[in-house]
Design an enzyme around this catalytic site. Structure first.
Site, mmCIF file in Angstrom:
data_model
loop_
_atom_site.group_PDB
_atom_site.id
_atom_site.type_symbol
_atom_site.label_atom_id
_atom_site.label_comp_id
_atom_site.label_asym_id
_atom_site.label_seq_id
_atom_site.Cartn_x
_atom_site.Cartn_y
_atom_site.Cartn_z
ATOM 1 N N GLY A 221 6.476 7.688 6.681
ATOM 2 C CA GLY A 221 5.720 8.267 5.575
ATOM 3 C C GLY A 221 6.409 9.428 4.900
ATOM 4 O O GLY A 221 5.803 10.124 4.077
ATOM 5 N N ASP B 171 7.197 4.864 -10.024
ATOM 6 C CA ASP B 171 7.949 4.626 -8.793
ATOM 7 C C ASP B 171 9.460 4.597 -9.041
ATOM 8 O O ASP B 171 10.083 3.549 -9.130
ATOM 9 C CB ASP B 171 7.507 3.326 -8.117
ATOM 10 C CG ASP B 171 6.070 3.400 -7.611
ATOM 11 O OD1 ASP B 171 5.574 4.517 -7.436
ATOM 12 O OD2 ASP B 171 5.454 2.339 -7.409
ATOM 13 N N GLY C 54 0.791 -1.222 0.000
ATOM 14 C CA GLY C 54 0.000 0.000 0.000
ATOM 15 C C GLY C 54 0.822 1.270 0.000
ATOM 16 O O GLY C 54 2.053 1.262 0.071
ATOM 17 N N ARG D 74 -1.789 -0.193 -10.189
ATOM 18 C CA ARG D 74 -0.654 -1.050 -10.521
ATOM 19 C C ARG D 74 -1.059 -2.511 -10.486
ATOM 20 O O ARG D 74 -2.154 -2.852 -10.036
ATOM 21 C CB ARG D 74 0.488 -0.765 -9.551
ATOM 22 C CG ARG D 74 0.050 -0.870 -8.106
ATOM 23 C CD ARG D 74 0.920 -0.062 -7.165
ATOM 24 N NE ARG D 74 0.831 1.373 -7.366
ATOM 25 C CZ ARG D 74 1.872 2.201 -7.210
ATOM 26 N NH1 ARG D 74 3.039 1.732 -6.822
ATOM 27 N NH2 ARG D 74 1.735 3.495 -7.410
ATOM 28 N N GLY E 218 2.450 3.673 1.536
ATOM 29 C CA GLY E 218 3.006 3.993 2.840
ATOM 30 C C GLY E 218 3.619 5.373 2.908
ATOM 31 O O GLY E 218 3.774 5.934 3.995
ATOM 32 N N ASP F 127 4.197 -4.462 -7.538
ATOM 33 C CA ASP F 127 3.612 -3.230 -7.019
ATOM 34 C C ASP F 127 4.235 -1.985 -7.647
ATOM 35 O O ASP F 127 3.805 -0.866 -7.360
ATOM 36 C CB ASP F 127 3.734 -3.166 -5.492
ATOM 37 C CG ASP F 127 5.165 -3.358 -5.011
ATOM 38 O OD1 ASP F 127 5.687 -4.467 -5.188
ATOM 39 O OD2 ASP F 127 5.757 -2.407 -4.466
ATOM 40 N N ASN F 128 5.240 -2.176 -8.519
ATOM 41 C CA ASN F 128 5.861 -1.050 -9.226
ATOM 42 C C ASN F 128 5.581 -1.097 -10.723
ATOM 43 O O ASN F 128 6.328 -0.525 -11.517
ATOM 44 C CB ASN F 128 7.383 -1.045 -8.995
ATOM 45 C CG ASN F 128 7.755 -0.937 -7.536
ATOM 46 O OD1 ASN F 128 8.544 -1.723 -7.028
ATOM 47 N ND2 ASN F 128 7.187 0.026 -6.837
#
Length: 616
Positions: free
Chosen positions: A143, A298, A107, A207, A109, A288-289
């Site tokens: 974060g 990313d 997620g 993504r 972050g 996730d990228n």
């Protein structure tokens, strides 16, 4: 043109996809967010924000008046200290296969969705903050992003766009007097660094990992998605993606979903072909990228090739070379396979397999087309693929600078001038790596790929695996899996020994001997290149200055003079950290006009000590 207060927000994504109803404790991480694609978020303010740089071209996508950047409160809007009217901050829940293993919930972050702006042309652009504080997905982190990583993201996004590579965009880079602690090299040397925020812009930031939230427990890692089995989320994501890809008109549901997957596969194949042509190494190609729109997304430990090396690894955490430059097409196809698994309830295996089969063909066609353009070929001949392969082999053998070589061919090689070949050879070998620099790169790779098990113990374990495989169960896994890992460690060790031998041989080589050898190799290849260029002419027609001029002009439009090498990024980072924002903006101006001629030093080679440089 709009002010910050009057941007035309229309936040379709939050109306279409499930949002967590609980709005308490928005900055407190949660181990599991089930049944939602998004949860609400809130930027955490920073002290004394200031604008380091901005991209007027990217901000124009939003219809934002460039004069807004001169407002005293502009930096506050661009870091989250002031709410932009119409924005609805939220963090996206997604999963990912990281370095080949399913990691469960990840997620946003350190990023957060702000909303979507419709401009006067009817285009929809999603806005994100990166580095604006904690969300439900921050886990143990704060974060935040620091100035060095934020500057790299800002520069890379706009440089890649200028190079013609599909990418997310970056509108602004803001830094602050809020400090966070970072161990940049993971060696215990913790530094206080300025918290910084990038405004990111894209059609969408969905993504591959967005669809993996419904994944059941993984057979290898035991991890599951936070919404395991909740395929209604996958369906909602597919329906939303149909609109993003302009496929919503396909009435039959299964046909539409197959078309979506096929389009994603083909866009991904074309994207990685762009990377290979421009010499870009992403560094972290986890699921996730990977953007569903086929955009580069990313920017972390990325790098552009200097000396051509297909084995180049730009991420110091990738000791096994999984995401090496030459592996990018293979890994991107593997990621498409993982996406197919996530879509199985809606895209049948037979159709998914057929779509995946398109990847290699689309990649090869796109790559060869791109390389033909870089070499100035307007026709397609069978010899082209062999000529390209031999060009890359010659680059690798001589340590030639990838970007510089193509620019020299664009500027200096003239078929009508028989004497130009010697000039081209001289210019290319002037930027070929010295034996010492090539040795440094080999030694760095050897150190990064070293096995964690001493060789004598590894050989003993392999002997035990041969004699009594059942004893491998003591390591906590199936014997065949443990044996395979041990064999992999042995291969890694053998590769390291070969790298060390190659480095030693290079250190013994006299520089003049290498220069002569390099010159002979390039002379031989250029002769074949001249023969291929002659095939562009009608039969019995000699080349003339007009032919060369038109070809060179076309080549200069696709072969950049400058790219964002790590040493250039470091120069900009040091200027930014010293508060010299004008220098940062000057470097940005040069890099975002990569095909223009110029007399700056950014087209020169990097420092000798930077050979094979990796980034954390």
């Amino acid at each position: 043109m709009s002010t910050f207060e009057h941007l035309n927000f229309d936040n379709l994504t939050l109306r279409t996809l499930p949002v967590l109803a609980d709005t308490k404790d928005l900055t407190v991480p949660r181990q599991k967010v089930s049944g939602a694609s998004f949860s609400r978020a809130k930027p955490t303010p920073v002290e004394n924000p200031s604008i380091v740089a901005a991209s007027a071209e990217a901000l124009a996508l939003l219809g934002l008046d460039p004069n807004q950047l001169a407002r005293p409160d502009a930096s506050s809007y661009l870091c989250g200290n002031l709410d932009i009217p119409g924005a609805e901050p939220a963090a996206h829940c997604y999963c990912g296969h990281q370095f080949g293993h399913f990691s469960g919930q990840l997620g946003d972050g350190a990023t957060m969705y702000l909303g979507e702006v419709l401009n006067r042309d009817g285009e929809r652009w999603e806005l994100q903050f990166k580095g604006a504080g904690r969300t439900h997905y921050s886990r143990q982190a704060d974060g935040r992003k620091v100035l060095r990583s934020s500057l790299r993201e800002f520069f890379a996004s706009e440089v890649m766009h200028a190079l013609g590579v599909p990418t997310t965009r970056a509108g602004s880079l803001v830094t602050s007097d809020t400090f966070v602690e970072r161990d940049a090299m993971y060696n215990g040397n913790v530094k206080r660094e300025r918290a910084s925020i990038v405004l990111r812009i894209a059609r969408s930031f969905l993504r591959f990992g967005s669809f993996e939230v419904a994944k059941p427990a993984d057979a290898m890692t035991g991890r599951a998605g936070p919404s395991a089995g909740q395929t209604d989320i996958v369906k909602a994501l597919l329906d939303h993606t149909a609109g993003l890809l302009n496929l919503q008109h396909i009435a039959a549901e299964q046909e539409r979903y197959v078309a979506i997957f096929t389009e994603i596969v083909e866009r991904t194949a074309r994207l990685v072909a762009h990377w290979q042509c421009v010499g870009f190494c992403h560094g972290v190609l986890n699921t996730d990228n990977m953007s569903v729109l086929g955009d580069t997304i990313d920017y972390g430990p990325f790098g552009f090739l200097e000396a051509y090396d297909p084995e180049h690894v730009c991420n110091m955490s990738d000791g096994g070379g999984r995401y090496a430059f030459k592996e990018q097409p293979t890994v991107c196809r593997w990621n498409c396979e993982k996406l197919a698994e996530a879509l199985q309830p809606f895209v049948p295996e037979k159709q998914a397999t057929a779509a995946l089969a398109r990847f290699d063909a689309v990649f090869e066609a796109s790559y060869v087309q791109g390389m033909r353009a870089k070499l100035g070929f307007s026709s397609a001949l069978k010899v082209d693929e062999t000529l390209v392969r031999d060009l890359l082999d010659t680059m690798q053998a001589t340590g030639a600078d990838y970007t510089h070589t193509f620019r020299v061919l664009s500027n200096n090689f003239a078929l009508a001038d028989a004497g130009s070949s010697a000039d081209v050879v001289a210019k290319i070998i002037s930027r070929c790596s010295s034996p010492v620099k090539m040795a440094l790169a080999q030694e760095l790779r050897a150190r990064s790929r070293g096995s964690s098990i001493p060789k004598p113990q590894l050989l003993q374990l392999l002997q035990m695996a041969q004699r009594n495989p059942e004893m491998l169960q003591m390591f906590g896994g199936p014997p065949e899996l443990v044996k395979a890992e041990l064999e992999g460690e042995l291969r890694k060790m053998e590769e390291v020994e070969e790298l060390q031998r190659a480095a030693a041989a290079l250190r013994r080589m006299p520089a003049e001997e290498k220069r002569k050898s390099d010159g002979a190799k390039w002379t031989a290849w250029l002769q074949r290149y001249a023969e291929r260029l002659a095939a562009e002419l009608p039969p019995s027609t000699p080349a003339d200055a007009n032919f060369d001029a038109a070809r060179q002009q076309a080549m200069r439009r696709v072969n950049p003079r400058v790219v964002l090498h790590n040493w250039i990024a470091q120069e900009a980072i040091e200027a930014a950290e010293a508060g010299n924002y004008e220098q940062v903006r000057g470097i940005f101006e040069v890099l975002t006009r990569p095909f223009d001629d110029g007399d700056d030093h950014y087209a020169n080679g990097g420092p000798e000590s930077g050979a094979g440089l990796c980034v954390s």
